[in-house]
Design a protein around this motif. Structure first.
Motif, short mmCIF file in Angstrom:
data_model
loop_
_atom_site.label_atom_id
_atom_site.label_comp_id
_atom_site.label_asym_id
_atom_site.label_seq_id
_atom_site.Cartn_x
_atom_site.Cartn_y
_atom_site.Cartn_z
N UNK A 85 20.98 72.66 80.81
CA UNK A 85 21.24 73.98 80.25
C UNK A 85 20.91 75.05 81.29
N UNK A 86 21.18 76.28 80.95
CA UNK A 86 20.83 77.41 81.82
C UNK A 86 19.33 77.62 81.93
N UNK A 116 33.56 79.92 78.50
CA UNK A 116 32.92 81.10 79.08
C UNK A 116 33.98 82.13 79.46
N UNK A 117 33.55 83.38 79.63
CA UNK A 117 34.41 84.47 80.08
C UNK A 117 35.64 84.64 79.18
N UNK A 118 35.43 84.49 77.88
CA UNK A 118 36.50 84.75 76.91
C UNK A 118 36.00 85.84 75.95
N UNK A 154 26.91 82.40 85.63
CA UNK A 154 27.72 83.55 86.04
C UNK A 154 28.10 84.41 84.85
N UNK A 155 28.41 83.78 83.73
CA UNK A 155 28.80 84.51 82.52
C UNK A 155 27.62 85.30 81.97
N UNK A 156 26.44 84.67 81.96
CA UNK A 156 25.24 85.38 81.49
C UNK A 156 24.99 86.62 82.34
N UNK A 157 25.13 86.49 83.65
CA UNK A 157 24.94 87.65 84.54
C UNK A 157 26.02 88.70 84.31
N UNK A 158 27.24 88.25 84.03
CA UNK A 158 28.34 89.17 83.77
C UNK A 158 28.12 89.95 82.49
N UNK A 159 27.64 89.29 81.45
CA UNK A 159 27.36 89.98 80.18
C UNK A 159 26.29 91.04 80.38
N UNK A 173 21.10 87.56 77.76
CA UNK A 173 21.22 86.31 77.01
C UNK A 173 20.01 85.48 77.36
N UNK A 174 19.03 85.46 76.48
CA UNK A 174 17.74 84.83 76.77
C UNK A 174 17.58 83.45 76.15
N UNK A 175 18.65 82.91 75.58
CA UNK A 175 18.58 81.54 75.04
C UNK A 175 19.40 80.62 75.94
#
Length: 219
Positions: A27-28, A50-52, A89-94, A102-104
């Motif tokens: 996981x992340x 991701x990224x949707x 990358x998606x978490x950083x983008x959000x 996004x902390x989970x």
């Protein structure tokens, strides 16, 4: 677990009130297993990719309610059939585009082992993407609820907070909850086991009874 064959592919579905399928996945937040959540409730939810846009709105909503879940001794765990590099990358983008952390953790399920164990892959919807599935697992590792949404429509995250609140209330007090119940509202007591018990209940004034089979009370 129930299963069926479609296009020679076996699809497995876990069943309510049985042990949730075990997993051990990257996981992340590092490797996670079901055992890591022992003693806590867990909301495990999948998204197609991701990224949707729809998935992004859902992750933001889950993040915004994370503290409410935490107050219920409940952890969040996302999943999609993407790499952990894509997830990161998606978490950083959000965070960059929407200002939301996004902390989970998010499971990187490239081999689809977790998705298939939980019946998240529906060949009629997509062969290589997980549908919008949500699983509520209690603090004993038992699967208590599962909800599926179509690819095109986002979930209402508030409902999953309410669902956990309702199930925990039922467990603690041995009651049921009516449609759209929220904490502080009346709960439904179990139906009387005998005719004599039903008569006593109706005469006691302890409950608010519409009839012998439908009685409520305030906790």
């Amino acid at each position: 677990m129930q299963s069926f064959d479609s296009n020679q592919e076996q699809v497995v579905f876990p069943r309510l009130n049985e042990a949730a399928p075990d997993f051990n996945a990257v996981t992340t937040h590092g490797r996670k297993s079901l055992a890591d959540y022992k003693g806590k409730w867990l909301v495990l939810f999948s998204h197609p990719a991701d990224f949707t846009p729809v998935c992004t709105t859902e992750f933001i909503a889950f993040a915004n309610r994370q503290q409410d879940f935490a107050a219920l001794n409940t952890e969040l765990l996302g999943l999609s059939i993407d790499s952990h590099h894509s997830h990161n990358a998606w978490v950083l983008n959000i965070k960059e585009k929407f200002g939301v952390d996004i902390n989970f953790p998010i499971i990187a399920d490239l081999d689809m082992k977790v998705a298939k164990a939980y019946g998240m892959v529906h060949p009629g919807a997509a062969d290589t993407s997980a549908v919008r599935a949500t699983f509520v697992i209690d603090d004993k590792g038992v699967l208590r609820a599962m909800v599926y949404y179509p690819m095109s429509n986002g979930r209402d995250i508030n409902e999953f907070v309410r669902m956990v609140q309702a199930m925990q209330t039922s467990d603690k007090h041995g009651v049921a909850t009516p449609e759209a119940w929220k904490p502080g509202e009346k709960v439904i007591v179990p139906p009387a086991a005998t005719v004599e018990e039903a008569k006593l209940r109706l005469a006691s004034g302890e409950y608010d009874c519409v009839d012998f089979y439908y009685c409520t009370k305030t906790l």
